[in-house]
Design a protein around this motif. Structure first.
Motif, PDB file in Angstrom:
ATOM      1  N   ALA A   1       7.495 -42.356 -11.498  1.00 37.80           N
ATOM      2  CA  ALA A   1       8.202 -41.889 -12.696  1.00 37.80           C
ATOM      3  C   ALA A   1       8.943 -40.587 -12.407  1.00 37.80           C
ATOM      4  N   LYS A   2       8.400 -39.783 -11.498  1.00 34.55           N
ATOM      5  CA  LYS A   2       9.013 -38.494 -11.189  1.00 34.55           C
ATOM      6  C   LYS A   2      10.126 -38.602 -10.160  1.00 34.55           C
ATOM      7  N   ILE A   3       9.875 -39.305  -9.043  1.00 35.75           N
ATOM      8  CA  ILE A   3      10.854 -39.328  -7.960  1.00 35.75           C
ATOM      9  C   ILE A   3      11.807 -40.516  -8.025  1.00 35.75           C
ATOM     10  N   GLY A   4      11.450 -41.530  -8.826  1.00 39.88           N
ATOM     11  CA  GLY A   4      12.281 -42.731  -8.919  1.00 39.88           C
ATOM     12  C   GLY A   4      11.628 -43.894  -8.175  1.00 39.88           C
ATOM     13  N   ALA A   5      11.532 -45.035  -8.833  1.00 37.52           N
ATOM     14  CA  ALA A   5      10.848 -46.199  -8.257  1.00 37.52           C
ATOM     15  C   ALA A   5      11.542 -46.744  -7.012  1.00 37.52           C
ATOM     16  N   ASP A   6      12.835 -46.409  -6.849  1.00 40.27           N
ATOM     17  CA  ASP A   6      13.585 -46.944  -5.708  1.00 40.27           C
ATOM     18  C   ASP A   6      13.523 -46.035  -4.476  1.00 40.27           C
ATOM     19  N   LYS A   7      12.905 -44.885  -4.591  1.00 43.66           N
ATOM     20  CA  LYS A   7      12.825 -43.960  -3.463  1.00 43.66           C
ATOM     21  C   LYS A   7      11.856 -44.483  -2.398  1.00 43.66           C
ATOM     22  N   THR A   8      12.185 -44.217  -1.141  1.00 41.89           N
ATOM     23  CA  THR A   8      11.350 -44.694  -0.039  1.00 41.89           C
ATOM     24  C   THR A   8      10.551 -43.550   0.577  1.00 41.89           C
ATOM     25  N   ILE A   9       9.460 -43.929   1.214  1.00 42.64           N
ATOM     26  CA  ILE A   9       8.618 -42.928   1.863  1.00 42.64           C
ATOM     27  C   ILE A   9       8.123 -43.484   3.193  1.00 42.64           C
ATOM     28  N   SER A  10       8.103 -42.648   4.214  1.00 44.38           N
ATOM     29  CA  SER A  10       7.646 -43.042   5.551  1.00 44.38           C
ATOM     30  C   SER A  10       6.462 -42.187   5.966  1.00 44.38           C
ATOM     31  N   VAL A  11       5.608 -42.778   6.803  1.00 37.75           N
ATOM     32  CA  VAL A  11       4.521 -42.021   7.422  1.00 37.75           C
ATOM     33  C   VAL A  11       4.768 -42.045   8.925  1.00 37.75           C
ATOM     34  N   ILE A  12       5.060 -40.886   9.481  1.00 38.12           N
ATOM     35  CA  ILE A  12       5.421 -40.753  10.897  1.00 38.12           C
ATOM     36  C   ILE A  12       4.421 -39.825  11.566  1.00 38.12           C
ATOM     37  N   GLU A  13       4.115 -40.112  12.824  1.00 43.41           N
ATOM     38  CA  GLU A  13       3.136 -39.285  13.531  1.00 43.41           C
ATOM     39  C   GLU A  13       3.622 -38.902  14.924  1.00 43.41           C
ATOM     40  N   SER A  14       3.308 -37.678  15.320  1.00 42.91           N
ATOM     41  CA  SER A  14       3.614 -37.202  16.671  1.00 42.91           C
ATOM     42  C   SER A  14       2.353 -37.306  17.517  1.00 42.91           C
ATOM     43  N   SER A  15       2.498 -37.875  18.688  1.00 43.67           N
ATOM     44  CA  SER A  15       1.358 -38.013  19.592  1.00 43.67           C
ATOM     45  C   SER A  15       1.861 -37.878  21.020  1.00 43.67           C
ATOM     46  N   ASP A  16       1.410 -36.820  21.697  1.00 39.53           N
ATOM     47  CA  ASP A  16       1.923 -36.519  23.028  1.00 39.53           C
ATOM     48  C   ASP A  16       3.453 -36.451  22.969  1.00 39.53           C
ATOM     49  N   LYS A  17       4.152 -37.278  23.751  1.00 37.84           N
ATOM     50  CA  LYS A  17       5.610 -37.276  23.701  1.00 37.84           C
ATOM     51  C   LYS A  17       6.150 -38.527  23.013  1.00 37.84           C
ATOM     52  N   GLN A  18       5.296 -39.141  22.183  1.00 35.75           N
ATOM     53  CA  GLN A  18       5.666 -40.371  21.510  1.00 35.75           C
ATOM     54  C   GLN A  18       5.616 -40.190  20.004  1.00 35.75           C
ATOM     55  N   LEU A  19       6.538 -40.851  19.309  1.00 35.53           N
ATOM     56  CA  LEU A  19       6.536 -40.849  17.850  1.00 35.53           C
ATOM     57  C   LEU A  19       6.165 -42.245  17.371  1.00 35.53           C
ATOM     58  N   TYR A  20       5.453 -42.291  16.250  1.00 32.06           N
ATOM     59  CA  TYR A  20       5.056 -43.569  15.664  1.00 32.06           C
ATOM     60  C   TYR A  20       5.381 -43.582  14.175  1.00 32.06           C
ATOM     61  N   VAL A  21       5.678 -44.759  13.666  1.00 33.10           N
ATOM     62  CA  VAL A  21       5.826 -44.952  12.234  1.00 33.10           C
ATOM     63  C   VAL A  21       4.823 -46.033  11.858  1.00 33.10           C
ATOM     64  N   PHE A  22       4.264 -45.951  10.651  1.00 34.55           N
ATOM     65  CA  PHE A  22       3.162 -46.830  10.284  1.00 34.55           C
ATOM     66  C   PHE A  22       3.483 -47.759   9.120  1.00 34.55           C
ATOM     67  N   GLY A  23       2.789 -48.919   9.144  1.00 30.92           N
ATOM     68  CA  GLY A  23       2.914 -49.896   8.071  1.00 30.92           C
ATOM     69  C   GLY A  23       1.999 -49.527   6.913  1.00 30.92           C
ATOM     70  N   ASN A  24       1.366 -50.519   6.313  1.00 36.13           N
ATOM     71  CA  ASN A  24       0.609 -50.244   5.086  1.00 36.13           C
ATOM     72  C   ASN A  24      -0.906 -50.270   5.265  1.00 36.13           C
ATOM     73  N   ASN A  25      -1.403 -50.312   6.505  1.00 40.02           N
ATOM     74  CA  ASN A  25      -2.859 -50.407   6.667  1.00 40.02           C
ATOM     75  C   ASN A  25      -3.364 -49.744   7.950  1.00 40.02           C
ATOM     76  N   TRP A  26      -2.804 -48.616   8.296  1.00 39.06           N
ATOM     77  CA  TRP A  26      -3.180 -47.979   9.559  1.00 39.06           C
ATOM     78  C   TRP A  26      -3.624 -46.540   9.358  1.00 39.06           C
ATOM     79  N   GLY A  27      -4.339 -46.270   8.245  1.00 41.18           N
ATOM     80  CA  GLY A  27      -4.781 -44.911   7.984  1.00 41.18           C
ATOM     81  C   GLY A  27      -3.609 -43.994   7.662  1.00 41.18           C
ATOM     82  N   ARG A  28      -3.794 -42.688   7.851  1.00 40.45           N
ATOM     83  CA  ARG A  28      -2.748 -41.681   7.606  1.00 40.45           C
ATOM     84  C   ARG A  28      -2.233 -41.710   6.165  1.00 40.45           C
TER      85      ARG A  28
END
Length: 307
Positions: free
Chosen positions: A179-206
């Motif tokens: 209701a505050k940010i808008g139902a169409d807004k997207t959100i990502s969960v990204i993680e830094s690990s060593d020299k690699q970046l990861y993005v996560f789906g809907n069931n991997w913690g974080r």
């Protein structure tokens, strides 16, 4: 008369003696029902297994430490990932760090229950130390996993109560955030690990289970295409903007190389420029146990709702 009285008295003495003997025998040999009360049969994914009905010395060789802690069951040994979680540090101060290869150390801890993952090493040897129950990661959803841990520890009611309450709180927060940010807004969960970046789906913690499963927030199309099936996706800095949503949760490992944050590619992402990127300590955000989930939910409410 005396001749009749003597046999009668002898019969009474023998009867009393027999009763006392039977009572003593029962006390020294508990019934099967009494023995059974000390254990319960848990229906594990590998079949039924007898486990303590009130475990007092649990060893966890996986990511389920917080699941056990949430049910107030004593731990004597946990994995290294749990030990390095700053939020668990105080509670695990006197708990030993162990692995599936430190068998002698585990024996010294005298556990009455061992919990691990299906790919835990030395399972047959661990079973000789104490009843050992393993789970396949993500075979069931994250809330069902807590329910299973509750059943294993003979605390199913407590687990169910937390699950019902958590779902209500998370779903209500999701409605307020959309209701505050808008139902169409997207959100990502990204993680830094060593020299690699990861993005996560809907069931991997974080926090992914909360954001996508309970709050029903949208993930960017690219994330849905590449990370939803396997749970995560490794990516390079060059393509990072393609996976970054309007809002970004950056699970930042303080021990990793985070120099990517100094690049123009990173600084020019809309979420960064609009101050809609939120950093969290990866070591505190890895898991999806009740203690971590409650912390993650509080974080999202505070930062996405400003409460």
């Amino acid at each position: 008369m005396k001749k009749l009285l003597v046999p009668f008295l002898l019969l009474i003495v023998l009867t009393i003696s027999a009763c006392n003997s039977a009572t003593t025998k029962q006390e020294s040999n508990p019934t099967k029902a009494e023995n059974k009360a000390t254990t319960i049969t848990y229906q594990s994914e590998n079949g039924p297994i007898d486990v303590p009905s009130n475990p007092q010395r649990v060893v966890v060789l996986s990511s389920f430490t917080g699941n056990v802690m949430a049910l107030n069951v004593k731990l004597v040994g946990v994995d290294s990932w749990s030990k390095m979680n700053p939020r668990f540090e105080k509670a695990l101060k006197d708990v030993q760090e162990v692995s599936d290869e430190s068998l002698e150390k585990i024996i010294e801890l005298k556990p009455d229950l061992i919990i691990g993952l299906s790919d835990t090493k030395n399972i047959d040897k661990l079973k000789q130390i104490a009843p050992t129950v393993t789970y396949t990661y993500a075979k069931v959803d994250y809330l069902t996993q807590q329910l299973e841990i509750g059943k294993l520890l003979n605390k199913e009611k407590e687990a169910k109560t937390w699950i019902d309450d958590f779902k209500k709180r998370a779903q209500k927060a999701g409605e307020d955030i959309k209701a505050k940010i808008g139902a169409d807004k997207t959100i990502s969960v990204i993680e830094s690990s060593d020299k690699q970046l990861y993005v996560f789906g809907n069931n991997w913690g974080r926090g992914t289970e909360i954001l996508y499963q309970e709050m029903k927030l949208e993930m960017p199309k690219k994330v849905k295409e590449m990370a939803l099936k396997d749970g995560f996706y490794a990516l390079s800095l060059e393509v990072l903007p393609q996976y970054a949503g309007d809002y970004v949760i950056l699970s930042k490992n303080p021990d990793a190389d985070n120099s990517f944050q100094q690049t123009d590619t990173y600084k020019n992402m809309p979420a960064v420029k609009n101050k809609q990127l939120f950093e969290v300590n990866a070591k505190e955000f890895y898991f999806n146990d009740p203690l971590t989930l409650d912390y993650q939910l509080e974080y999202f409410i505070k930062n996405l709702l400003g409460k």
